[in-house]
Write a protein that holds these residues in place. Structure first.
Motif, PDB file in Angstrom:
ATOM      1  N   VAL A   1      46.367  24.352 -20.673  1.00 56.60           N
ATOM      2  CA  VAL A   1      47.583  24.702 -19.931  1.00 56.60           C
ATOM      3  C   VAL A   1      47.443  24.205 -18.504  1.00 56.60           C
ATOM      4  O   VAL A   1      46.393  24.332 -17.884  1.00 56.60           O
ATOM      5  CB  VAL A   1      47.778  26.231 -19.944  1.00 56.60           C
ATOM      6  CG1 VAL A   1      48.992  26.615 -19.121  1.00 56.60           C
ATOM      7  CG2 VAL A   1      47.907  26.724 -21.371  1.00 56.60           C
ATOM      8  N   ALA A   2      48.511  23.595 -17.991  1.00 59.26           N
ATOM      9  CA  ALA A   2      48.480  23.066 -16.632  1.00 59.26           C
ATOM     10  C   ALA A   2      48.275  24.196 -15.631  1.00 59.26           C
ATOM     11  O   ALA A   2      48.731  25.318 -15.845  1.00 59.26           O
ATOM     12  CB  ALA A   2      49.778  22.334 -16.345  1.00 59.26           C
ATOM     13  N   VAL A   3      47.600  23.860 -14.537  1.00 59.85           N
ATOM     14  CA  VAL A   3      47.282  24.912 -13.558  1.00 59.85           C
ATOM     15  C   VAL A   3      48.489  25.286 -12.721  1.00 59.85           C
ATOM     16  O   VAL A   3      48.487  26.303 -12.029  1.00 59.85           O
ATOM     17  CB  VAL A   3      46.129  24.459 -12.640  1.00 59.85           C
ATOM     18  CG1 VAL A   3      44.853  24.326 -13.429  1.00 59.85           C
ATOM     19  CG2 VAL A   3      46.476  23.152 -11.934  1.00 59.85           C
ATOM     20  N   THR A   4      49.496  24.450 -12.745  1.00 61.31           N
ATOM     21  CA  THR A   4      50.701  24.726 -11.973  1.00 61.31           C
ATOM     22  C   THR A   4      51.910  24.614 -12.898  1.00 61.31           C
ATOM     23  O   THR A   4      51.965  23.708 -13.722  1.00 61.31           O
ATOM     24  CB  THR A   4      50.867  23.698 -10.839  1.00 61.31           C
ATOM     25  OG1 THR A   4      49.664  23.633 -10.104  1.00 61.31           O
ATOM     26  CG2 THR A   4      52.021  24.075  -9.914  1.00 61.31           C
ATOM     27  N   ASP A   5      52.828  25.551 -12.748  1.00 64.59           N
ATOM     28  CA  ASP A   5      54.088  25.435 -13.491  1.00 64.59           C
ATOM     29  C   ASP A   5      55.012  24.499 -12.738  1.00 64.59           C
ATOM     30  O   ASP A   5      55.074  24.542 -11.503  1.00 64.59           O
ATOM     31  CB  ASP A   5      54.752  26.801 -13.636  1.00 64.59           C
ATOM     32  CG  ASP A   5      54.015  27.674 -14.634  1.00 64.59           C
ATOM     33  OD1 ASP A   5      53.345  27.094 -15.521  1.00 64.59           O
ATOM     34  OD2 ASP A   5      54.088  28.908 -14.514  1.00 64.59           O
ATOM     35  N   ARG A   6      55.700  23.700 -13.491  1.00 66.69           N
ATOM     36  CA  ARG A   6      56.624  22.766 -12.857  1.00 66.69           C
ATOM     37  C   ARG A   6      57.731  23.508 -12.124  1.00 66.69           C
ATOM     38  O   ARG A   6      58.105  24.616 -12.505  1.00 66.69           O
ATOM     39  CB  ARG A   6      57.264  21.867 -13.919  1.00 66.69           C
ATOM     40  CG  ARG A   6      56.333  20.813 -14.439  1.00 66.69           C
ATOM     41  CD  ARG A   6      57.056  19.854 -15.342  1.00 66.69           C
ATOM     42  NE  ARG A   6      56.172  18.770 -15.701  1.00 66.69           N
ATOM     43  CZ  ARG A   6      55.949  17.706 -14.939  1.00 66.69           C
ATOM     44  NH1 ARG A   6      56.576  17.588 -13.793  1.00 66.69           N
ATOM     45  NH2 ARG A   6      55.118  16.763 -15.337  1.00 66.69           N
ATOM     46  N   ALA A   7      58.238  22.860 -11.101  1.00 63.02           N
ATOM     47  CA  ALA A   7      59.408  23.408 -10.418  1.00 63.02           C
ATOM     48  C   ALA A   7      60.533  23.510 -11.431  1.00 63.02           C
ATOM     49  O   ALA A   7      60.724  22.610 -12.252  1.00 63.02           O
ATOM     50  CB  ALA A   7      59.810  22.497  -9.269  1.00 63.02           C
ATOM     51  N   GLU A   8      61.243  24.606 -11.400  1.00 59.34           N
ATOM     52  CA  GLU A   8      62.211  24.897 -12.450  1.00 59.34           C
ATOM     53  C   GLU A   8      63.431  25.539 -11.811  1.00 59.34           C
ATOM     54  O   GLU A   8      63.312  26.222 -10.793  1.00 59.34           O
ATOM     55  CB  GLU A   8      61.551  25.878 -13.428  1.00 59.34           C
ATOM     56  CG  GLU A   8      62.321  26.152 -14.680  1.00 59.34           C
ATOM     57  CD  GLU A   8      61.533  27.098 -15.594  1.00 59.34           C
ATOM     58  OE1 GLU A   8      60.311  27.233 -15.395  1.00 59.34           O
ATOM     59  OE2 GLU A   8      62.156  27.684 -16.475  1.00 59.34           O
TER      60      GLU A   8
END
Lengths: 648, 331
Positions: free
Chosen positions: A83-90
């Motif tokens: 899992v990516a360490v940062t969530d994409r801007a949404e």
């Protein structure tokens, strides 16, 4: 002041208009489809900061991904990879349809500004309910509770637009089996009975129970939970069954037992038989006879019978005897006499009516009493709704679930026509009547032949509001109902909808998100359209506080078919509770079943003061049995003297 | 909601154009000009420089073993935009905007740390302007007016040379706001900060154990000969030995190259970044390799999500892209 939950945004490609705007929110905001929001403008217009109220009709979400392929690449094609360490801007972007601008002029595109969740006061303003919830001129009828983001606000319909005279009628659509349509009507009737404005007078409801036991236990308490009670409290409607309900049901074909699922002895005190004679039926012959039956010639003969034969002493030199036709049996005797006369004279016509037409009309009319047996009495007996003495806040349920389709049509046509006639004359007993009809797509279909019932429904829909005759109609497929009937319904409720139905053109004005919400509505949720609401609103309503049909059937099972005497006694006891079975058996000892039923029907029709004597007068007096006794023997004559000169 | 701190009233190119043509009749406006970042960037000549290897005796490739986990709490980046709005004679008047922001990662979501810094300035070559024109501009623009020829006595009047001078002044201002934010972080925070670019420009930042600079552009490569081959031959998840970068005007830092993406089928620079950390004192020198491994793992963890659609996505981490997008939105 509460914190804003979003901000209005507009771009050249997605501009705001006077009727629609867009706003974004935090990812965890409680906004959803159907949420009502308020926009506070930034800049004053004519010295006033504009406020715009809207309802969310569409939602969008996206991230800064340019293409889905980038996400595939980011995960090396493995969905389950690290899992990516940062969530994409949404973003959560919503489109809202404007409910109201304050001030209303000048009407401008929705300004940029902060977006707030509407509180109860905002909801009142947004839906223009403030206009009819003023103290002193309050005409609000609660239809349910709007719930979103922590706001709970009762939603009111305007009685002037629900029950006339400004607009009227209610249409309910929804898939079957979710207890939405009938439950919603039961709840709304209870709400109307509680909140009907005093200045508008009195109101009653006539409900046609067309299938199963749905409406058979409206006077019995049902099971509701705390959540329902809270909704009742919020709407200030007592969580109780209807206090005054009267049931009407025809007899079964045996003429003895009532054709209703509410036949349990414990519940029969407010059940009355529904029986009509020739006079009542012939007025609505058009309902039962199709176009092939009633050509111009047949129509002329029926008119002749109505004008000259029915309830009159009819004489003709050709006929064997004078006739007074008051029942189907009398009518059949009259027909036989006419035909016999024609045969005797070997003539083809009588009073311009051809013998074939006479035979055809006889066949069709005689057939009615067979097709509607139980409802139509051969002997002209009539037991009807109390037209002229309707009571305020009373529900009259006519159970036609067990009748053939033709007979249902007849009941429907006659009852509604009588209601209209009495309302026109202002002598019904109440000033407003709500007529509830389920399966409207059967009675007023959008296509198919023109029927009497459909014409009558159109008439109610278009003119009923002036009379106080209000149609509450339900159906599964609104698209299959005549456009003028649904189009004249000022208020429309929608429960969970079928996807195919939502794909029809009538729903094109709804956004895809609203359609999705409609297709997945929970039990107890409705979408409401009302003249004051510029957009549909979603509300929750409580389970009706009445016993559900299937619960009623199990708790109050149908009574076993009664004997003739038991059934007659039950009817007569309504008039005189002191009557006994022994008395009835004595009185009817020598009578046939038909004679007993005829006598019973006469009692119901005449409602005499002395039921015992009036009923007994219909039967031959029976002779009390006595044991034979030898007659006293006279004393023997004295023997003649042998010398009597006069003896023989 | 964060407020924007600007060094003057916010300016935009069209407003400035309108005002200048009113103030200076000789000004000629220009329309549709590209920003100087597009026309000027990349003019530095590529070069190779030797550096002293401090991990071992020669530059080698090391595999970065172990799980990659997030080690950075925040990301710092700055942006700049320079636009010629008009010419007064041959002198370009450039509107320059610089900004920097730290984006703080909380619960995997990015938030703005403190107040982002934004500056709008007008860059003009005073030496090529009449005293009247300069005085007029100074009256109107005050402190936001910057002389691009200050300290450049030999600059020629070629408009391109003057334009490049303006660009470099804007670049200097941008480095300045980045530096200020980084210094605030080092003074007030205790978690690791990912800085887009080198850290040696500021002493407090360069010596802090919290900051890691990650350089994406390689106009200067700190390797020559065999060492260059080693750097360009690094495979995915390999790093070079740590070397020392020293400069008379900058603080000495420790640095190494790291391949954060598989270079197969790509050019030698694909996925290649250079990390900078504080140069340790003698007592910590032995731990330098372990520190490089730790930081490399942190950087590798930032390789997802991809920074696409940015063209530099092979070297850029998502946190830096987020900073850039944020700054684009507010400037």
């Amino acid at each position: 002041m509460t914190a804003p939950l979003g901000r209005v945004v507009a771009t050249e490609r997605r501009p705001n208009t006077p009727h629609e705007f867009h706003f974004w929110t935090a990812l965890d905001s409680p906004v959803g489809i159907g949420t009502i929001v308020r926009v506070d403008g930034r800049d004053a217009v004519n010295g006033v900061i504009p406020h715009v109220y809207g309802i969310v009709t569409e939602g969008f979400s996206w991230t800064d991904l340019a293409t889905p392929l980038h996400d595939v690449m980011g995960h090396d094609g493995q969905p389950g990879s690290q899992v990516a360490v940062t969530d994409r801007a949404e973003i959560r972007l919503y489109t809202a349809a404007v409910l109201r601008h304050i001030p209303e002029e000048p009407l401008q595109p929705v300004p940029m500004g902060a977006v707030f969740l509407a509180d109860e006061a905002d909801v009142h303003v947004a839906l223009r309910m403030d206009g009819y919830l003023k103290e002193g001129s309050r005409t609000g009828i609660p239809v349910g509770v709007y719930r979103a983001g922590g706001t709970d606000a009762p939603i009111y319909l305007d009685a002037d637009f629900l029950l006339g005279p400004e607009a009227a009628h209610l249409n309910i659509t929804g898939v079957s089996g979710l207890a939405t349509k009938t439950s919603a009507v039961e709840w709304l009737l209870q709400s109307i009975f509680t909140h009907f404005p005093a200045q508008k007078g009195s109101i009653a409801a006539v409900c046609f129970n067309v299938k199963g036991p749905d409406l058979c236990f409206l006077d019995q308490p049902g099971v509701i939970d705390d959540a329902d009670r809270a909704l009742y409290d919020q709407c200030a409607v007592p969580a109780e069954p209807f206090s005054d309900v009267r049931y009407f049901a025809p007899y079964k074909s045996d003429g003895v037992s009532l054709n209703t699922l509410r036949s349990n002895e414990a519940l029969l005190d407010n059940v009355t038989s529904l029986t009509w004679g020739l006079r009542e039926v012939l007025q609505y012959a058009e309902v039962l006879l199709n176009k092939d039956d009633i050509d111009a010639k047949a129509d002329a003969l029926i008119d002749f019978i109505k004008e000259n034969v029915l309830d009159k002493r009819f004489t003709d030199p050709m006929l064997d005897r004078p006739h007074t036709v008051a029942s189907f049996a009398d009518l059949d005797a009259w027909f036989k006499d006419v035909l016999r006369a024609l045969e005797k004279k070997d003539d083809q016509s009588w009073r311009t009516h051809h013998v074939a037409t006479i035979r055809k009309v006889r066949n069709r009319l005689s057939n009615i009493s067979l097709r509607c047996k139980g409802l139509v009495a051969d002997d002209g007996a009539t037991s009807d709704l109390p037209f002229g003495s309707f009571s305020d806040r009373t529900v009259y349920v006519i159970d036609v679930a067990g009748l053939e389709e033709d007979a249902q049509d007849l009941v429907f046509a006659r009852v509604v026509t009588k209601l209209r006639e009495h309302l026109e004359k202002r002598d019904l007993g109440v000033q407003h009547v709500v007529v509830f009809v389920d399966e409207l797509n059967k009675y007023a279909p959008g296509d198919g032949p023109e029927t009497y019932v459909r014409k009558m429904l159109l008439d109610i829909a278009e003119r009923g509001r002036y009379l106080g005759l209000v149609l509450f109609a339900a159906q599964q497929f609104r698209s299959q109902v005549h456009r003028r009937v649904v189009g004249n319904s000022g208020t429309a409720l929608y429960g969970r909808m079928d996807g195919d139905e939502l794909a029809t053109p009538g729903y094109a004005v709804l956004s895809p998100a609203i359609k999705t919400k409609l297709a997945t509505l929970e039990k107890g949720q409705l979408m409401v359209r009302h003249p004051h609401f510029t957009q549909p609103i979603f509300v929750r309503f409580p389970r009706p506080a009445v016993m559900r049909g299937r619960d009623g059937v199990s708790q109050y099972p149908q009574a076993a078919a009664p004997t003739l005497h038991a059934a007659v006694l039950r009817t007569l006891r309504v008039l005189d509770p002191a009557l006994t079975l022994g008395w009835l058996e004595d009185v009817t000892r020598l009578a046939t079943d038909e004679e007993i039923l005829r006598a019973r029907n006469a009692m119901v029709r005449e409602r005499p003061n002395d039921v015992r004597r009036a009923f007994a007068s219909h039967f031959r007096a029976s002779v009390a049995p006595r044991s034979a006794t030898r007659a006293p023997t006279p004393a023997p004559l004295p023997a003649l003297p042998s010398d009597d000169p006069y003896g023989f | 909601m964060h407020s924007i701190v600007a060094s003057g009233a916010a300016l935009n190119a069209r407003t400035l154009q309108r005002e200048l043509t009113g103030l200076l009749p000789e000004a000629r406006t220009v329309d549709g000009e590209s920003t100087l970042e597009l026309t000027t960037q990349g003019n530095d000549a590529p070069r190779l420089m030797s550096a002293t290897v401090v991990e071992g005796d020669r530059l080698q490739a090391f595999q970065v073993a172990g799980e990659s986990g997030p080690g950075f709490r925040a990301f710092l980046d700055g942006t700049q935009k320079s636009q010629v709005v008009c010419f007064v004679g041959s002198a370009p008047v450039v509107l320059g905007t610089v900004a920097a922001a730290v984006r703080d990662r909380r619960e995997r979501r990015m938030h703005t740390w403190r107040t982002p810094l934004i500056e709008h300035n007008v860059y003009v070559p005073r030496a090529f302007l009449s005293p009247h024109a300069w005085a007029t501009l100074e009256r109107r623009l005050g402190d936001t007016l910057i002389d691009t020829t200050d300290g450049l006595p030999d600059i020629i009047s070629h408009p391109y040379a003057l334009r490049d001078a303006a660009f470099h002044r804007v670049q200097f201002r941008r480095e300045g706001v980045e530096r200020r934010l980084a210094e605030q972080w080092c003074a007030d925070e205790s978690d690791a900060l990912f800085i887009d670019g080198g850290i040696s420009g500021s002493e407090p930042v360069a010596v802090s154990s919290l900051t890691v600079g990650v350089v994406k552009s390689h106009r200067t490569l700190y390797a020559e000969g065999e060492a260059l081959g080693t750097v360009l031959g690094l495979q995915y998840r390999q790093r070079s030995s740590v070397f020392r970068i020293t400069s008379p005007k900058r603080t000495t830092v420790a640095s190494w190259y790291l391949r954060i993406r598989n270079p197969d089928g790509h050019d030698p620079m694909w996925g290649l970044v250079r990390a900078e950390v504080a140069y340790p004192g003698p007592s910590r020198m032995a731990d330098l390799g372990a520190r490089a491994d730790d930081v490399s793992r942190w950087i590798l963890a930032e390789a997802s999500p991809l920074a696409l659609p940015d063209g530099r996505w092979d070297k850029m981490v998502y946190g830096v892209r987020d900073c850039e997008e944020f700054l684009r939105a507010i400037t």
